[in-house]
Design a protein around this motif. Sequence first.
Motif, PDB file in Angstrom:
ATOM      1  N   ILE A  97       0.849  -1.186   0.000  1.00  0.00           N
ATOM      2  CA  ILE A  97       0.000   0.000   0.000  1.00  0.00           C
ATOM      3  C   ILE A  97       0.886   1.238   0.000  1.00  0.00           C
ATOM      4  CG2 ILE A  97      -1.883  -1.167   1.225  1.00  0.00           C
ATOM      5  CD1 ILE A  97      -1.018   0.358   3.738  1.00  0.00           C
ATOM      6  N   HIS A  98       0.346   2.327  -0.496  1.00  0.00           N
ATOM      7  CA  HIS A  98       1.064   3.597  -0.563  1.00  0.00           C
ATOM      8  C   HIS A  98       0.400   4.591   0.381  1.00  0.00           C
ATOM      9  CE1 HIS A  98       3.553   2.549  -4.109  1.00  0.00           C
ATOM     10  NE2 HIS A  98       2.542   1.737  -4.359  1.00  0.00           N
ATOM     11  N   THR A 106       0.339  23.348  -2.322  1.00  0.00           N
ATOM     12  CA  THR A 106       1.742  22.935  -2.268  1.00  0.00           C
ATOM     13  C   THR A 106       1.953  21.856  -1.226  1.00  0.00           C
ATOM     14  OG1 THR A 106       2.422  25.156  -2.925  1.00  0.00           O
ATOM     15  CG2 THR A 106       4.101  23.746  -1.938  1.00  0.00           C
ATOM     16  N   TRP A 107       1.239  21.960  -0.134  1.00  0.00           N
ATOM     17  CA  TRP A 107       1.396  21.026   0.981  1.00  0.00           C
ATOM     18  C   TRP A 107       0.753  19.673   0.671  1.00  0.00           C
ATOM     19  CZ3 TRP A 107      -2.322  20.546   5.518  1.00  0.00           C
ATOM     20  CH2 TRP A 107      -1.817  19.680   6.485  1.00  0.00           C
ATOM     21  N   LEU A 108      -0.416  19.684   0.034  1.00  0.00           N
ATOM     22  CA  LEU A 108      -1.190  18.456  -0.148  1.00  0.00           C
ATOM     23  C   LEU A 108      -1.175  17.929  -1.580  1.00  0.00           C
ATOM     24  CD1 LEU A 108      -4.332  19.370   2.008  1.00  0.00           C
ATOM     25  CD2 LEU A 108      -2.468  17.827   2.633  1.00  0.00           C
ATOM     26  N   LYS A 133       1.223   7.701  -8.846  1.00  0.00           N
ATOM     27  CA  LYS A 133       0.735   6.685  -7.913  1.00  0.00           C
ATOM     28  C   LYS A 133      -0.247   7.304  -6.934  1.00  0.00           C
ATOM     29  CE  LYS A 133       0.905   2.336  -6.781  1.00  0.00           C
ATOM     30  NZ  LYS A 133       0.583   1.271  -7.742  1.00  0.00           N
ATOM     31  N   ARG A 134      -1.459   6.763  -6.924  1.00  0.00           N
ATOM     32  CA  ARG A 134      -2.474   7.285  -6.016  1.00  0.00           C
ATOM     33  C   ARG A 134      -2.242   6.746  -4.610  1.00  0.00           C
ATOM     34  NH1 ARG A 134      -7.118   5.436  -3.837  1.00  0.00           N
ATOM     35  NH2 ARG A 134      -6.935   3.470  -4.966  1.00  0.00           N
ATOM     36  N   PRO A 135      -2.182   7.603  -3.590  1.00  0.00           N
ATOM     37  CA  PRO A 135      -2.030   7.114  -2.212  1.00  0.00           C
ATOM     38  C   PRO A 135      -3.259   6.316  -1.788  1.00  0.00           C
ATOM     39  CG  PRO A 135      -1.538   9.474  -2.372  1.00  0.00           C
ATOM     40  CD  PRO A 135      -2.174   9.082  -3.656  1.00  0.00           C
ATOM     41  N   ASP A 136      -3.034   5.162  -1.173  1.00  0.00           N
ATOM     42  CA  ASP A 136      -4.147   4.380  -0.645  1.00  0.00           C
ATOM     43  C   ASP A 136      -4.688   4.997   0.642  1.00  0.00           C
ATOM     44  OD1 ASP A 136      -4.109   2.066  -2.542  1.00  0.00           O
ATOM     45  OD2 ASP A 136      -2.072   1.907  -1.776  1.00  0.00           O
ATOM     46  N   GLN A 182      -7.252  17.984  -4.893  1.00  0.00           N
ATOM     47  CA  GLN A 182      -5.892  17.635  -5.326  1.00  0.00           C
ATOM     48  C   GLN A 182      -5.873  16.304  -6.070  1.00  0.00           C
ATOM     49  OE1 GLN A 182      -3.174  19.494  -5.222  1.00  0.00           O
ATOM     50  NE2 GLN A 182      -4.283  21.168  -4.249  1.00  0.00           N
ATOM     51  N   TYR A 183      -6.699  15.375  -5.624  1.00  0.00           N
ATOM     52  CA  TYR A 183      -6.793  14.064  -6.273  1.00  0.00           C
ATOM     53  C   TYR A 183      -7.284  14.216  -7.707  1.00  0.00           C
ATOM     54  CZ  TYR A 183      -8.579   9.323  -7.158  1.00  0.00           C
ATOM     55  OH  TYR A 183      -8.845   8.092  -7.699  1.00  0.00           O
ATOM     56  N   ARG A 184      -8.354  15.003  -7.890  1.00  0.00           N
ATOM     57  CA  ARG A 184      -8.892  15.200  -9.248  1.00  0.00           C
ATOM     58  C   ARG A 184      -7.925  15.989 -10.117  1.00  0.00           C
ATOM     59  NH1 ARG A 184     -13.765  15.303  -6.151  1.00  0.00           N
ATOM     60  NH2 ARG A 184     -13.451  17.491  -5.604  1.00  0.00           N
ATOM     61  N   THR A 185      -7.195  16.941  -9.517  1.00  0.00           N
ATOM     62  CA  THR A 185      -6.213  17.716 -10.282  1.00  0.00           C
ATOM     63  C   THR A 185      -5.074  16.826 -10.763  1.00  0.00           C
ATOM     64  OG1 THR A 185      -6.714  19.722  -9.019  1.00  0.00           O
ATOM     65  CG2 THR A 185      -4.605  19.654 -10.176  1.00  0.00           C
TER      66      THR A 185
END
Length: 331
Positions: A233-234, A254-256, A262-265, A304-307
């Motif tokens: 897992i990441h 910038t922080w997040l 690779k998508r963090p789990d 941030q995930y969608r970006t």
Amino acid sequence: MVAHGVGTSEADLGRFYKVMVESMGLPKSLVSFDEFDYNNEVRGGQFDRVHILMRQIAPLLASSKYYLLDNDSETVLSFQRGVQRTNCIDCLDRTNVVQSVISRGVIAEFLRQNDMVRRNMLDSAVDSVGRLWAANGNAISRTYAGTNALKSDVTTSGKSGWAGFLSDASKSISRLMQSNFQDRGKQSVIDILLGSGDSGLLCRPVMLYDPYESIIAPQLEREMQRIGRKDTIHVMLCTYNLHGRSYGGESLGTWLSMPRDKRPDFIAIGFQEVVNLDVQSVISADTANRRTWEQVLTTEINDQYRTAFGNRAEGEYALVSSEQLVGVVLL
């Protein structure tokens, strides 16, 4: 901070340390290595010669800068971009002296550049930092060597005199007595439990019988192999010191920001000083600021995930758990 004499163990250690740093293959702008034979340079009480090292690493300290925030506008005026690490043979007396000199120099430059104190108060403020380093060194030294640190007067003021020389002589004698008459007994106990040491009577480690380890643990391992599976897992880890402030609409990109490959789990976020560390906050355990950040972070992380992943983004991140212990929060 180790000696450079040919054939000495300190010289060998310093050479191996340098080889390990160079084997990393990183550019000097990222990781640099500087040598300084402390004992040879300050021989005869010439402790001011530590400033030779300060001139040697001055470009590094200047490029590292420091973190500075304007509380009124909440604007970051300067970021810290480096860390200075100091090692000697035991990371005790020499390390503390040199680190204190570096700290005094950086603090003095910081106060001068930002007009934090009046000019006539600058030396007093820097001396206060020296006293903090001396207290820190003494606390570590008492745990490690049984006495206060050597050269405490140099750590405090940058100078040494006869009083400091006599104090160091007394500490050295105390360390000698402890190492020869007290530490030997402690080491013997450790050797007996580990089954090592110089004694011919000790040929194997002491085996401590534990029913759990001998009976239950192997059964659990077999059952785990039967019903379980291992996977990779990441995890994305983030930390932020809030200094007791609530969210003010500042950008968190910038922080997040997430890596695109690779998508963090899982995402774990730690906050320090989520509330002001005063008596009232400790007693009442205010959670309002934490609740606000939970909502803000849930929204920001999914943005941030969608970006980062665009059309490849599937589903959304959800808050699984949130725990707070006074000023520390883990989400």
